[in-house]
Design a protein around this motif. Structure first.
Motif, PDB file in Angstrom:
ATOM      1  N   ASP A 112       0.818  -1.211   0.000  1.00  0.00           N
ATOM      2  CA  ASP A 112       0.000   0.000   0.000  1.00  0.00           C
ATOM      3  C   ASP A 112       0.852   1.261   0.000  1.00  0.00           C
ATOM      4  OD1 ASP A 112      -2.234  -1.620   0.048  1.00  0.00           O
ATOM      5  OD2 ASP A 112      -2.642  -1.337   2.192  1.00  0.00           O
ATOM      6  N   ARG A 136       3.912   1.629  -0.883  1.00  0.00           N
ATOM      7  CA  ARG A 136       4.811   1.716  -2.033  1.00  0.00           C
ATOM      8  C   ARG A 136       4.054   1.766  -3.351  1.00  0.00           C
ATOM      9  NH1 ARG A 136      10.118   0.218  -0.340  1.00  0.00           N
ATOM     10  NH2 ARG A 136      10.686  -0.516  -2.410  1.00  0.00           N
ATOM     11  N   GLY A 137       2.748   1.544  -3.293  1.00  0.00           N
ATOM     12  CA  GLY A 137       1.927   1.625  -4.498  1.00  0.00           C
ATOM     13  C   GLY A 137       2.203   0.535  -5.505  1.00  0.00           C
TER      14      GLY A 137
END
Length: 268
Positions: free
Chosen positions: A242, A244-245
């Motif tokens: 989440d 770090r995408g």
């Protein structure tokens, strides 16, 4: 899919539940775990876990906060670290947290025994050419200084290792990374109060990040306050994904690959 790089399955809270824990790990797609030694007295038990299960490995070491236990000599640590399926030295390091409350009002100067013990572990790791599992709490300056004193600066041939259950600042993370160390995140990264730690988790390069439970402690949200097990390490991975995408599968893949890269001999 997932790898728990730091757990204490021999501790009382988990020891009797091992069959159920292994089932839960399989169901959660947690394929491997590193069982961490915290005293020389418990080494045979920790080592036995690794010998009995082909997806467990072990370390050899004495936790910096353990007093009244067998003090590890260089010879003893080297002997244990050379045993089959022992892949690291530690956990070791320094713990200055709660000097007034937990250490009877002693000063940092009074903890020279911790620093001496840490140096012995570093020498053992360098002797056997295996990485260190480092615990540092309220002691990052001295931890980094002692590592540098022993030449642990990322050069070829040094022991290297991982700062486990990382809770220090971004500046400390940068220094540890510059010295060649990996950074491991536990369930703490999921806590509401851990925004600064999530920023560190977003910063650490993909090829230096690990995940762990430190079970039976530090269960991640939504299990905070309960007994932790390796089956909960995917919640740590999800938090990293989440912040770090990236997809969860990517975190699982890179942290498992990093585990293999750091701890030689765990690909089986």
């Amino acid at each position: 899919m997932f790898t728990d790089s730091h757990c204490h399955l021999n501790f009382e809270e988990l020891r009797s539940q091992l069959p159920a824990i292994r089932v839960a790990m399989a169901e959660a797609r947690v394929d491997r775990a590193l069982c961490i030694c915290t005293t020389m007295e418990e080494f045979p038990e920790v080592h036995a876990l690794a010998l009995a299960h082909d997806n467990f490995w072990a370390t050899a070491g004495v936790h910096p906060d353990n007093e009244g236990v067998e003090e590890p000599t260089l010879e003893r640590l080297v002997d244990c670290a050379r045993q089959t399926r022992v892949v690291a030295v530690g956990e070791t390091g320094l713990d200055y947290y709660g000097m007034e409350d937990r250490k009877g009002g002693r000063s940092i100067a009074d903890l020279e025994w911790q620093r001496t013990r840490f140096r012995t572990h570093i020498e053992a790791a360098q002797t056997v050419r295996k990485p260190l599992v480092i615990h540092t709490r309220s002691a990052s300056d001295d931890t980094l200084a002692i590592l540098r004193e022993h030449g642990e600066d990322g050069r070829e041939g040094q022991a290297g290792g991982v700062f486990h259950c990382f809770t220090e600042s971004l500046d400390v993370a940068r220094e540890a990374l510059d010295m060649g160390f990996y950074i491991s995140f536990s369930g703490i990264v999921t806590f509401k109060s851990a925004q600064a730690l999530r920023e560190v988790a977003a910063f650490v390069p993909e090829d230096r990040i690990l995940i762990e439970t430190d079970s039976p402690y530090l269960a991640p949200v939504p299990y905070r306050g309960k007994v932790n097990t390796p089956a909960y390490v995917p919640y740590v991975a999800q938090q990293l994904a989440d912040v770090r995408g990236v997809p969860l599968e990517q975190i699982a893949q890179v942290t498992s690959r990093n585990f293999e890269q750091l701890f030689a001999g765990v690909t089986a």
